[in-house]
Design an enzyme around this catalytic site. Sequence first.
Site, PDB file in Angstrom:
ATOM      1  N   HIS A  94     -15.901   3.364   3.361  1.00 41.29           N
ATOM      2  CA  HIS A  94     -14.416   4.032   2.884  1.00 41.29           C
ATOM      3  C   HIS A  94     -14.218   5.168   4.168  1.00 41.29           C
ATOM      4  O   HIS A  94     -13.050   5.813   3.989  1.00 41.29           O
ATOM      5  CB  HIS A  94     -14.710   4.864   1.587  1.00 41.29           C
ATOM      6  CG  HIS A  94     -15.426   6.226   1.748  1.00 41.29           C
ATOM      7  ND1 HIS A  94     -16.772   5.941   1.552  1.00 41.29           N
ATOM      8  CD2 HIS A  94     -15.494   7.303   2.154  1.00 41.29           C
ATOM      9  CE1 HIS A  94     -17.467   7.469   1.788  1.00 41.29           C
ATOM     10  NE2 HIS A  94     -16.715   8.185   1.974  1.00 41.29           N
TER      11      HIS A  94
HETATM   12  C1  UD1 Z   1     -12.309  11.664   0.834  1.00 39.13           C
HETATM   13  C2  UD1 Z   1     -12.877  12.589   1.766  1.00 39.13           C
HETATM   14  C3  UD1 Z   1     -14.266  12.064   2.290  1.00 39.13           C
HETATM   15  C4  UD1 Z   1     -15.152  11.609   1.341  1.00 39.13           C
HETATM   16  C5  UD1 Z   1     -14.539  10.848   0.194  1.00 39.13           C
HETATM   17  C6  UD1 Z   1     -15.573  10.484  -0.935  1.00 39.13           C
HETATM   18  C7  UD1 Z   1     -11.426  13.953   3.275  1.00 39.13           C
HETATM   19  C8  UD1 Z   1     -10.735  13.836   4.412  1.00 39.13           C
HETATM   20  N1  UD1 Z   1     -11.846  12.620   2.955  1.00 39.13           N
HETATM   21  O1  UD1 Z   1     -12.103  10.667   1.449  1.00 39.13           O
HETATM   22  O2  UD1 Z   1     -14.982  13.029   3.283  1.00 39.13           O
HETATM   23  O3  UD1 Z   1     -16.359  11.151   1.766  1.00 39.13           O
HETATM   24  O4  UD1 Z   1     -13.420  11.450  -0.114  1.00 39.13           O
HETATM   25  O5  UD1 Z   1     -15.136   9.201  -1.629  1.00 39.13           O
HETATM   26  O6  UD1 Z   1     -11.452  14.808   2.444  1.00 39.13           O
HETATM   27  N2  UD1 Z   1      -7.150   7.200  -3.762  1.00 39.13           N
HETATM   28  C9  UD1 Z   1      -6.663   6.514  -5.007  1.00 39.13           C
HETATM   29  N3  UD1 Z   1      -7.320   7.123  -5.889  1.00 39.13           N
HETATM   30  C10 UD1 Z   1      -8.082   8.054  -6.067  1.00 39.13           C
HETATM   31  C11 UD1 Z   1      -8.291   8.658  -4.928  1.00 39.13           C
HETATM   32  C12 UD1 Z   1      -7.816   8.143  -3.607  1.00 39.13           C
HETATM   33  O7  UD1 Z   1      -6.047   5.434  -4.814  1.00 39.13           O
HETATM   34  O8  UD1 Z   1      -8.596   8.727  -7.122  1.00 39.13           O
HETATM   35  C13 UD1 Z   1      -6.628   6.260  -2.381  1.00 39.13           C
HETATM   36  C14 UD1 Z   1      -5.198   6.996  -1.908  1.00 39.13           C
HETATM   37  O9  UD1 Z   1      -4.362   5.779  -1.576  1.00 39.13           O
HETATM   38  C15 UD1 Z   1      -5.434   7.872  -1.082  1.00 39.13           C
HETATM   39  C16 UD1 Z   1      -6.840   7.061  -0.183  1.00 39.13           C
HETATM   40  O10 UD1 Z   1      -7.405   6.726  -1.518  1.00 39.13           O
HETATM   41  O11 UD1 Z   1      -4.464   8.116   0.078  1.00 39.13           O
HETATM   42  C17 UD1 Z   1      -7.653   8.189   0.173  1.00 39.13           C
HETATM   43  O12 UD1 Z   1      -8.033   9.377  -0.723  1.00 39.13           O
HETATM   44  P1  UD1 Z   1      -8.391  10.619   0.181  1.00 39.13           P
HETATM   45  O13 UD1 Z   1      -8.896  11.487  -0.817  1.00 39.13           O
HETATM   46  O14 UD1 Z   1      -7.256  11.063   1.193  1.00 39.13           O
HETATM   47  O15 UD1 Z   1      -9.623  10.505   0.910  1.00 39.13           O
HETATM   48  P2  UD1 Z   1     -10.993   9.383   0.738  1.00 39.13           P
HETATM   49  O16 UD1 Z   1     -10.928   8.360   1.752  1.00 39.13           O
HETATM   50  O17 UD1 Z   1     -11.217   9.425  -0.765  1.00 39.13           O
HETATM   51  N1  UDP Z   2     -21.307   6.493  -5.851  1.00 37.94           N
HETATM   52  C1  UDP Z   2     -20.948   6.107  -7.285  1.00 37.94           C
HETATM   53  N2  UDP Z   2     -20.169   5.060  -7.491  1.00 37.94           N
HETATM   54  C2  UDP Z   2     -19.989   4.094  -6.550  1.00 37.94           C
HETATM   55  C3  UDP Z   2     -20.199   4.496  -4.865  1.00 37.94           C
HETATM   56  C4  UDP Z   2     -20.778   5.815  -4.777  1.00 37.94           C
HETATM   57  O1  UDP Z   2     -21.524   6.939  -8.099  1.00 37.94           O
HETATM   58  O2  UDP Z   2     -19.362   3.221  -6.617  1.00 37.94           O
HETATM   59  C5  UDP Z   2     -21.777   7.753  -5.430  1.00 37.94           C
HETATM   60  C6  UDP Z   2     -23.147   7.622  -4.803  1.00 37.94           C
HETATM   61  O3  UDP Z   2     -24.312   7.381  -5.169  1.00 37.94           O
HETATM   62  C7  UDP Z   2     -23.170   8.927  -3.938  1.00 37.94           C
HETATM   63  C8  UDP Z   2     -21.672   9.599  -3.986  1.00 37.94           C
HETATM   64  O4  UDP Z   2     -21.045   8.608  -4.747  1.00 37.94           O
HETATM   65  O5  UDP Z   2     -23.878  10.030  -4.808  1.00 37.94           O
HETATM   66  C9  UDP Z   2     -21.404   9.250  -2.429  1.00 37.94           C
HETATM   67  O6  UDP Z   2     -19.970   9.548  -2.547  1.00 37.94           O
HETATM   68  P1  UDP Z   2     -18.902   8.878  -1.256  1.00 37.94           P
HETATM   69  O7  UDP Z   2     -19.566   7.698  -0.733  1.00 37.94           O
HETATM   70  O8  UDP Z   2     -17.694   8.601  -1.943  1.00 37.94           O
HETATM   71  O9  UDP Z   2     -18.840   9.858  -0.165  1.00 37.94           O
HETATM   72  P2  UDP Z   2     -19.558  10.733   0.865  1.00 37.94           P
HETATM   73  O10 UDP Z   2     -20.971  10.923   0.549  1.00 37.94           O
HETATM   74  O11 UDP Z   2     -19.509   9.623   2.052  1.00 37.94           O
HETATM   75  O12 UDP Z   2     -18.771  11.735   1.310  1.00 37.94           O
END
Ligand code: UD1
Ligand code: UDP
Length: 353
Positions: free
Chosen positions: A203
Amino acid sequence: MKIATIVGARPQFIKMAPVSREIRKKFKELIIHTGQHYDYEMDRIFFEELDIPKPDCHLGVGSGTHGYQTGTMLKKIEEILIQEKPDLVLVYGDTNSTLAGALAGAKLGIKVAHVEAGLRSFDRSMPEEVNRVLTDHCSDFLFCPTETAVKNLHREGINDGVYLTGDVMVDSLLHNKEIAESRSGILDELGLKSKEYIVATIHRASNTDRKENLESIVNAFCEMEEIIVFPVHPRTKKYLKKYGLFDKLRASVKLIKPLGYLDFLKLMNHAKKIITDSGGIQKEAYILKIPCVTLRENTEWIETVEDGWNMLVAIDKDNIIRAIHQFQPSSVKHKERFGSGGAAGKIAKYLAE
Ligand code: UD1
Ligand code: UDP
């Protein structure tokens, strides 16, 4: 003391669960959810599974550009902090919700505590790195998961308020591992046998948003014969569709919705290998002793690489395939680099002092 916990994204719910349990024994907690993540399987499932109290305030900020998202959060968090007058703002990790919470608190002269302070990938092109550095520099309590993190802060001249607590994700993992083993039926549901599949998650913006990178990853997965189970993050799904790669990937790997923590923990624990670009998952793979291939050129969790359990791979199809096939932990070295649990209790204790 009244503590305002500010969270909004999936990993923050997993990190806050053990801390919230501890701080509620001593303090009053107000949970502010920014709404950064909002799909059921990115948000509410964690509150239900991990017994996290329902947020007191939900800001409903949702998705958008970095400026829009962080700015809207800042404005809305400030309004609540003025109204609720907490003594401390508590933030986790490195997302836009983290930075907005820390900034809102610091500008109002409220003490800020950062859980997972001091992490550095030394890559400023990564949005999370900017969030980490800025959050640390406006925090009063810096709770570090590792010795490396403590050193990183000292190198930047931050010496006061730095505490080595260990990692709160270890607390979550230890608390839930056996529960996941007994409650989750994910292997049967997906028709998988222990140690006969690979788990993949992607992601990071650097891998999803750039078409050539996402295409290299998809092509690598499609060429491999192993069973790959891939719970797809919504960001990744969006870009797979945008670049016309979704159906191709779906034909070769088990694409599933993001999983709850218990199912995902069990899936990781029985995997042959893990492929990821997630921060948290690199660490969980290390703790569970599952070899991990990380599709990034750097990591803030350098201990996992130093001990030989994690390999960083630049984004190139053949590189990725080779790494996944060949990588085996180079030694049996395995230490408690992220602590042995009890980080949440230490955080609550330091806050009480
Ligand atoms: C965010 C964090 C990242 C973290 C990740 C965990 C920032 C800059 N990034 O990234 O550090 O590792 O969360 O998972 O804060 N979207 C949905 N449904 C949701 C959430 C998001 O459809 O519930 C889609 C939307 O199209 C959105 C995109 O995902 O534009 C990205 O979501 P966003 O919260 O901006 O960043 P993440 O990639 O989730
Ligand atoms: N995780 C989860 N379900 C999933 C993928 C990840 O519960 O389908 C959990 C994972 O075990 C970890 C956390 O989400 O504890 C990591 O989150 P993510 O990879 O979204 O973010 P990051 O750690 O890169 O910020």
